[in-house]
Design a protein around this motif. Structure first.
Motif, mmCIF file in Angstrom:
data_model
loop_
_atom_site.group_PDB
_atom_site.id
_atom_site.type_symbol
_atom_site.label_atom_id
_atom_site.label_comp_id
_atom_site.label_asym_id
_atom_site.label_seq_id
_atom_site.Cartn_x
_atom_site.Cartn_y
_atom_site.Cartn_z
ATOM 1 N N SER A 1 -2.057 5.659 21.229
ATOM 2 C CA SER A 1 -2.385 6.753 22.086
ATOM 3 C C SER A 1 -1.459 7.132 23.341
ATOM 4 C CB SER A 1 -3.554 7.662 21.753
ATOM 5 O OG SER A 1 -4.616 7.004 22.646
ATOM 6 N N TRP A 2 -1.775 6.301 24.095
ATOM 7 C CA TRP A 2 -1.005 5.819 25.467
ATOM 8 C C TRP A 2 -0.021 6.271 25.732
ATOM 9 C CZ3 TRP A 2 -4.789 6.422 29.329
ATOM 10 C CH2 TRP A 2 -6.548 6.253 29.146
ATOM 11 N N THR B 1 -6.639 10.811 22.427
ATOM 12 C CA THR B 1 -7.736 9.428 22.927
ATOM 13 C C THR B 1 -8.542 9.279 23.176
ATOM 14 O OG1 THR B 1 -5.222 9.111 24.328
ATOM 15 C CG2 THR B 1 -6.598 7.488 24.968
ATOM 16 N N ARG C 1 -3.416 15.230 25.193
ATOM 17 C CA ARG C 1 -2.971 14.066 24.649
ATOM 18 C C ARG C 1 -4.058 13.314 25.425
ATOM 19 N NH1 ARG C 1 -3.003 9.170 27.003
ATOM 20 N NH2 ARG C 1 -2.336 10.298 28.810
ATOM 21 N N VAL C 2 -4.754 13.557 26.187
ATOM 22 C CA VAL C 2 -5.845 12.687 27.191
ATOM 23 C C VAL C 2 -7.279 13.426 26.298
ATOM 24 C CG1 VAL C 2 -7.699 12.475 29.174
ATOM 25 C CG2 VAL C 2 -5.015 13.181 29.265
#
Length: 534
Positions: free
Chosen positions: A258-259, A159, A155-156
């Protein structure tokens, strides 16, 4: 209990999974726009040498179809050709290249990078080079972000890639020179690879086994719908700068939401972060209406799932080739490059079929609908290997058959091209599902990065192969057609993964390949009642 069974206890394909897949699918609509953008931003209008005040007939020689030549002009004006009874035969007159620029016909491609930077005649190869530079960015991003995702998290990295695509896409629209345009496109391609890889992995690692084929097909249809979206936006915004900006700015919105997406719990467990994984799984259970099941989970029970693996000597890249089973998978997946190679060989030459480019793009997008549906049915009924190999063979046959069709039969050539492109779309649909199921969680992103890297090698080389038409018009099609057939043979050596749980460790891959004895481990939800059985 496996991780797949744990997800089933927490709601299976529940509200969380549905909303998660939807949030990741929307940005995929615009990936097609960026990949195929140069069909419109680099369209080539009719053109000829600039003549100034001299009439066209006296300045420009004609070709075999009695149309003005694109790249030559008379050294001296042929005034006699303006006479009423002139034969219009100036073939004996000396000609020279265009020295004062070109005049471009108004129309659909009046404002493209070709007209802005005169990418015609001696400079026409820069159009293919620009697309290859974009594909080189995707190639490098596939390897770079694949490794970073296994180290930093899915995910990081996703983003960051959303942000980079938005900023670099807008930078491309503002580029004052071709050099800065190519640099911005390269960095956009770099981020595009990260979006594609991490969207695929996050979907696969959060959904149950039985839903993988359906979700993979839905994501594939998002790419298909993106092709229709591109046609509509390109028709509404014919100026290349506005079109480039329109397909880039939405990534700012994707960056913001996305966060809110949770990290992959599979990945967190594989790197020894059970407490973070526990928080994510309890959130999933709460959204799916299984809060009581989530409350029963404990970090010790999650650790006992056995997803964590000791660091491999040499790192994740070395793990792709260190053991026999992984070598077989990695080498087989590397042949997926031919799908991308042949796909972009067809999809980026829409003007070459002699049909309206907007209609061609619509046909190329429409064929994906039945192709991916058939692919999904074959994937679920006959297996991944049959779907992948069969679609590659059909694509290769269609492209090779097209090489034997005369250029005058435009409808037949377009029919073969559309069928071949549909077969390649079906192959892509299967490849995204199949590849993710072949690699273990601990190095899945690195493995997907390998496949993506090889695919982008194909995408980068494809526009350059088109230049081989200067040697023989048939040569590019022969090359594009042979590559999928060779890859179909390589697919035969990969293991079938239909209805099997995702492998979590390298040992799982070796066990599946028959290099280790099978071992069953049962893990309860709570550490208070932990039992192992072999």
């Amino acid at each position: 209990m496996s991780f797949a069974a744990l997800l089933a206890r927490l709601g299976g394909m529940g509200r969380f999974q549905v909303s998660y897949v939807a949030a990741l699918a929307v940005p995929l609509l615009l990936l097609a726009s960026h990949n195929l953008l140069q069909n419109f931003t680099a369209g080539v209008p009719e053109h000829h040498c600039r003549t100034g005040d001299v009439p066209l007939l006296a300045s420009i020689p004609t070709d075999g179809h009695r149309q003005p030549q694109r790249c030559r002009r008379y050294v001296e004006p042929q005034w006699h050709l303006l006479e009423a009874n002139a034969t219009a035969n100036g073939s004996a007159a000396a000609t020279e290249p265009c020295r004062d620029g070109w005049t471009y016909r108004d129309g659909a491609f009046a404002h493209t990078i070709v007209t802005e930077w005169d990418l015609v005649c001696e400079s026409k190869t820069w159009k293919q080079v620009a697309q290859s530079i974009y594909m080189a960015g995707i190639l490098m991003g596939s390897g770079l972000f694949g490794i970073l995702s296994d180290k930093l998290g899915r995910r990081v990295v996703l983003t960051w890639c959303y942000l980079q695509m938005g900023v670099m896409g807008a930078g491309t629209a503002a580029a004052p020179t071709l050099l800065l345009y190519c640099l911005s496109r390269f960095l956009t391609g770099l981020a595009m690879a990260g979006v594609s890889l991490n969207s695929s992995s996050l979907c696969m690692e959060w959904i149950p086994t039985e839903a993988r084929a359906v979700v993979g097909t839905i994501n594939g249809y998002c790419y298909t719908l993106g092709q229709f979206l591109l046609v509509a936006v390109a028709f509404a915004l014919p100026h290349w700068r506005w079109l480039q900006l329109a397909v880039s700015l939405p990534f700012g919105l994707f960056f913001l939401y996305s966060w809110l997406l949770p990290e992959s719990a599979r990945w967190q467990l594989s790197v020894g972060r059970p407490h973070q994984a526990l928080a994510g799984l309890r959130r999933v259970a709460r959204i799916n209406g299984r809060k009581h099941e989530g409350d029963r989970l404990e970090p010790e029970a999650l650790q006992a799932l056995g997803l964590q693996e000791p660091p491999v000597p040499g790192g994740a890249v070395a793990a792709l080739f260190r053991t026999p089973g992984m070598r077989m998978v990695s080498c087989g997946v590397s042949f997926v490059f031919s799908t991308s190679f042949a796909y972009y060989g067809l999809a980026m030459d829409l003007q070459g079929f002699g049909v309206d480019v907007y209609l061609s793009q619509l046909l190329f997008g429409a064929v994906d609908i039945p192709a991916k549906l058939v692919s999904a049915l074959v994937i679920g009924g006959l297996g991944r290997r049959v779907a992948q190999g069969g679609s590659l063979v059909l694509a290769g046959v269609c492209i090779l058959a097209n090489s034997a069709v005369p250029s005058e039969l435009r409808a037949l050539r377009m029919a073969f091209a559309v069928l071949g492109k549909g077969s390649l779309a079906a192959s892509f649909n299967c490849a995204y599902i199949y590849t993710g199921e072949l690699f273990p969680t601990v190095i899945r992103q690195t493995g997907l990065g390998l496949g993506g890297t090889m695919a982008r090698v194909g995408g980068m080389v494809a526009p350059l192969v088109r230049m081989a038409a200067d040697v023989s018009p048939l040569l590019p099609l022969l090359i594009y057609g042979a590559a999928p057939i060779v890859s179909a043979v390589a697919t035969h050596f990969l293991p079938e993964t239909r209805s099997l749980p995702l492998p979590e460790t390298v040992a799982d891959v070796e066990r599946r390949a028959g290099h280790l004895k099978d071992k069953e481990v049962t893990i309860p939800l709570s550490s208070a009642s932990t039992k192992d059985s072999a």
